[in-house]
Design an enzyme around this catalytic site. Structure first.
Site, mmCIF file in Angstrom:
data_model
loop_
_atom_site.group_PDB
_atom_site.id
_atom_site.type_symbol
_atom_site.label_atom_id
_atom_site.label_comp_id
_atom_site.label_asym_id
_atom_site.label_seq_id
_atom_site.Cartn_x
_atom_site.Cartn_y
_atom_site.Cartn_z
ATOM 1 N N ASP A 39 45.816 38.166 40.622
ATOM 2 C CA ASP A 39 45.570 38.662 39.261
ATOM 3 C C ASP A 39 44.125 39.124 39.039
ATOM 4 O O ASP A 39 43.598 38.995 37.926
ATOM 5 C CB ASP A 39 45.935 37.605 38.193
ATOM 6 C CG ASP A 39 47.402 37.196 38.218
ATOM 7 O OD1 ASP A 39 48.144 37.694 39.078
ATOM 8 O OD2 ASP A 39 47.792 36.374 37.365
ATOM 9 N N ARG A 82 53.631 40.624 47.095
ATOM 10 C CA ARG A 82 53.323 39.953 48.359
ATOM 11 C C ARG A 82 54.368 40.271 49.428
ATOM 12 O O ARG A 82 54.047 40.420 50.610
ATOM 13 C CB ARG A 82 53.203 38.446 48.127
ATOM 14 C CG ARG A 82 51.924 38.102 47.389
ATOM 15 C CD ARG A 82 52.046 36.870 46.520
ATOM 16 N NE ARG A 82 50.922 36.832 45.586
ATOM 17 C CZ ARG A 82 49.745 36.265 45.847
ATOM 18 N NH1 ARG A 82 49.550 35.643 46.988
ATOM 19 N NH2 ARG A 82 48.776 36.313 44.960
ATOM 20 N N ASN A 287 48.012 41.966 42.029
ATOM 21 C CA ASN A 287 48.364 42.726 40.813
ATOM 22 C C ASN A 287 47.176 42.652 39.868
ATOM 23 O O ASN A 287 46.198 41.953 40.132
ATOM 24 C CB ASN A 287 49.649 42.200 40.144
ATOM 25 C CG ASN A 287 49.629 40.715 39.863
ATOM 26 O OD1 ASN A 287 50.318 39.931 40.522
ATOM 27 N ND2 ASN A 287 48.828 40.302 38.896
HETATM 28 MG MG MG Z 1 49.435 37.697 40.797
#
Ligand code: MG
Length: 470
Positions: A39, A82, A287
């Site tokens: 993140d 992933r 992400n």
């Molecule tokens: Mg993530």
């Protein structure tokens, strides 16, 4: 023992063989390290424009290597992203995505199917030593753990650090605002065994780093692949005592600065072991930033929205490639690239044939990385679960469906017909006012054609895969 001409000749051949790189795998095959954050936003590093977070080690990595400014994850959330990185395939092909749950949870029964070939399994064919350290999130049950997917070693929290929340933890966001490690009963695993529960998340970045350095230092004679997947900066945010209150940018900044410290330690370990010239290091994230957590989430910089959305902020990642002597210092790669491309790139560099029994979505990035030409990737497909939301073709991006993850607007999907059309290199922030759909009907028709061809070769038994895997 006397030496005749034949013996001398044999001796020369032997010496030549030993000196020749073709016969010395440790010299001829590069090591690979992927540092995958969780993140991390496009705007979270100083070298990608953050004004307050200090990332001197990542800045140095970028100044000695290549910044990739149009590098994408294959999905805006953890598990599918992933899976795609590991397999070089869109998550819709492996079944590692879902329209409903989106990621694997502690009560999930599935994981990455054994039929998929991971980067680690591929590199095993050339006798690489392989280690996965950190967040796996491709299945926590024994059949699906890294040690069953080509990794010799595994150490880490197998899924997100905000899972296994205990009943007595504060409700809602309060648990994240003042996090205590006791609120999340997440396991720390070595190989297939739980060694600590709850994992002490305050030391997790440091522990992962120490494990990574141990692995590097114990594999100086043999090519290796290290996949270091930090649990941070996914919420709840934790950092060690040495980093608490250190950043000008609050707890989120502290966490990023500890990851930066970790990168510095790993680079130093490569330099002092004399492995730097033979090791390609990629730094990226799975992400974009989780913006709904406000100052506990990061920043996508000039990009729109974040984690969970297929706006640019959800999937474009701050990425750095470093390989002294091979990648030009201070270079910038502006071609479109995907984390799925690491699969073909590592195959090329390790001289392994790509599997020919499956469809791949992976392009060899070595021409761009080594300054020999442009990447062959011209298109990029943005998925949310099994739904194709948008496509990028060269500088153009067409949105068929948008769904905001953040902001004052609706969180419901909005279909666009005709699609929204942006030139991302003119309008990287995807401002609606610069929607060019009405001016470019021919271009939109070409994009629709590319999508039709893409969808024709994407055959997925959606419901079956959803039940099996997530
Ligand atoms: Mg993530």
């Amino acid at each position: 023992m006397t030496f005749n001409r034949f013996s001398y000749g044999f001796l020369w051949i032997l010496l030549f063989s030993l000196a020749s790189p073709d016969h010395s795998p440790a010299e001829s095959l590069p090591n690979f390290i992927i540092i995958n954050c969780d993140d991390l936003g496009y705007g979270d590093l100083a070298c990608f424009g953050h004004p307050a977070i200090a990332t001197p080690h990542l800045d140095r990595m970028a100044s000695e290597g290549m910044k990739l400014t149009q590098f994408y994850s294959a999905a805006p959330v953890c598990t599918p992203s992933r899976a795609a990185l590991m397999t070089g395939r869109l998550p819709a092909r492996s079944g590692m995505c879902s329209n409903k749950r989106r990621v694997l949870f502690p009560n999930s029964k599935g994981g990455l199917p054994a039929s998929e070939t991971t980067l680690a399994e591929a590199l095993k064919s050339k006798d690489y030593a392989t280690a996965c350290i950190g967040k796996w999130h491709l299945g926590h049950l024994p059949d699906y753990l890294p040690t069953n997917h080509g990794f010799d070693d595994y150490f880490g929290i197998p899924y997100s650090n905000d899972m296994d929340r205990v009943a007595v933890a504060p409700k809602g966001r309060q648990a994240f605002r003042e996090p205590s490690i006791d609120f999340w009963h997440v396991p720390l695993m070595r190989q297939t065994n739980i060694i600590e529960r709850p994992a002490d998340q305050t030391t997790i970045t440091r522990l992962y780093t120490e494990e990574a350095i141990k692995f590097i230092q114990s594999h100086q004679e043999k090519p290796f692949f290290l996949y270091l997947a930090h649990s941070m900066p996914h919420i709840p945010l934790f950092r060690s005592a040495a980093f608490a209150g250190r950043s000008r940018s609050g707890i989120y900044g502290d966490v990023i600065e500890e990851i930066d410290w970790s990168v510095g330690r790993i680079m130093e370990s490569l330099r002092s072991s004399d492995l730097a010239k033979n090791t390609l290091v990629i730094f990226t994230s799975d992400n974009g930033p989780w913006l709904i957590f406000d100052d506990h989430g990061g920043s996508a910089g000039l990009l729109r929205d974040g984690k969970g959305s297929t706006w640019e902020g959800g999937m474009r990642e701050p990425t750095i490639a470093w390989w002294p002597g091979e990648i030009a210092p201070g270079s910038v790669g502006r071609d479109i690239a995907s984390s799925m491309d690491l699969f073909a790139t590592f195959h090329a560099l390790a001289k392994i044939d790509l599997p020919n029994d499956r469809v791949l979505d992976s392009h060899d990035l070595t021409p761009m990385l080594l300054g020999q030409g442009a990447s062959s990737r011209k298109t990029l497909f943005y998925y949310r679960g099994y739904k194709l939301m948008a496509v990028r073709m060269g500088p153009w991006k067409a949105h068929f469906i948008t769904q905001d993850a953040y902001g004052p607007g609706s969180r419901q999907p909005i279909e666009h017909n005709p699609p929204l059309l942006f030139n991302l290199e003119v309008n990287p922030s995807e401002r609606d006012a610069q929607n060019l759909a009405a001016q470019k009907p021919d271009l939109l028709a070409r994009i629709q054609q590319v999508v039709a061809e893409h969808q024709a070769n994407l055959q997925v038994a959606t419901s079956q895969l959803e039940n099996e895997n997530l």
